[in-house]
Write an enzyme that holds these catalytic residues in place. Sequence first.
Site, PDB file in Angstrom:
ATOM      1  N   CYS A  85       0.820  -1.203   0.000  1.00 16.47           N
ATOM      2  CA  CYS A  85       0.000   0.000   0.000  1.00 16.47           C
ATOM      3  C   CYS A  85       0.861   1.263   0.000  1.00 16.47           C
ATOM      4  CB  CYS A  85      -0.979  -0.053   1.170  1.00 16.47           C
ATOM      5  SG  CYS A  85      -2.336   1.105   1.008  1.00 16.47           S
ATOM      6  N   HIS A 201      -3.418  -5.701   1.057  1.00 22.62           N
ATOM      7  CA  HIS A 201      -2.811  -5.948   2.370  1.00 22.62           C
ATOM      8  C   HIS A 201      -2.931  -7.420   2.764  1.00 22.62           C
ATOM      9  CE1 HIS A 201      -2.523  -1.699   3.787  1.00 22.62           C
ATOM     10  NE2 HIS A 201      -3.485  -1.532   2.899  1.00 22.62           N
ATOM     11  N   GLU A 203      -1.505  -8.716   5.275  1.00 23.72           N
ATOM     12  CA  GLU A 203      -1.492  -8.762   6.743  1.00 23.72           C
ATOM     13  C   GLU A 203      -2.881  -8.583   7.347  1.00 23.72           C
ATOM     14  OE1 GLU A 203      -0.604  -6.198   4.991  1.00 23.72           O
ATOM     15  OE2 GLU A 203      -1.020  -4.316   6.006  1.00 23.72           O
TER      16      GLU A 203
END
Lengths: 227, 80
Positions: A85, A201, A203
């Site tokens: 990002c 993302h 994560e």
Amino acid sequence: MKSSVITFPGSNCDRDMDVALKKFGFKNKMVWHNDVELPKSDLVVLPGGFSYGDYLRCGSMASKSKIMQSVINFANSGGMVMGICNGFQILVETGLVPGVLLRNKYLEFICKNIFVKVNNKDNKYFRNLDKDILELHIAHNEGNYFCSKDQLKEINDNDQIAIYYCNEQGDIEEQYNPNGSIKNIAGVFNKEKNVLGMMPHPERMIDVSLSGEDGSKFFNNLINNLK
Amino acid sequence: MKISVIITLKKDVLDPQGKVIQQTLNGMGFENINEVRQGKYFEIDTKETDPKKAKDQVEEMCKKLLANLVIENYKIIDTQ
């Protein structure tokens, strides 16, 4: 395996990344942007967020931070550097990966789950991944990937496109392009494939009760590839 | 010495903000507009007194930070 996550003023996905890396076995260290030396690392991550308030252009100030010279040297000597990002925006500003990220085509901040198709598995990030289509999360205002025609030809010829936006079945079509990115590109490599920048993302997809687990698959595979 | 720079998007780069501004202007009754492109303007006040040196320095700033040459052009428009 040792990893480092760089925290810039305005980073806000750095701790999520720390949690994710540790969950899958990395010994992670948080590194402040004003530090000069990078700890010994097998992987360096530039996390998401709004470094320097996105002033001037997203990622432009962070790309000139003190620590970035060490990150650039590390990448140029073959080290694994991943930008997620805002981290991707920082990577394009350093020139480590080609192109730029413009304002989303329809001027909205987009925050939703999307699907991406892995285009190139001949690298340490995606090799042996048992899925080609991943459900990940995006949250950005400037994710509209752009590069010149010559650059596009170059990244195509060098197989530098990492992932494309697609639907659940893996169809890469304009209607599944959330932000106007050229050719539905969601992530790119450098020529050598040791540097990866991507808008989604992973994560945020490491807990099935909260979101999904395609991020878990990604991190599990990544650490195994680095061993 | 003050130096002014404008940064503009290159021709083939999409400018969604410019487009929305154009649409709004159209809606306000300014109907004869072909296109609006949004850019940035900087005023840099430098201690350098030699105009040539100051200009060179600002040019370097543009290349290294103020503009992203993949998508933007810069133009030094005024020195005083």
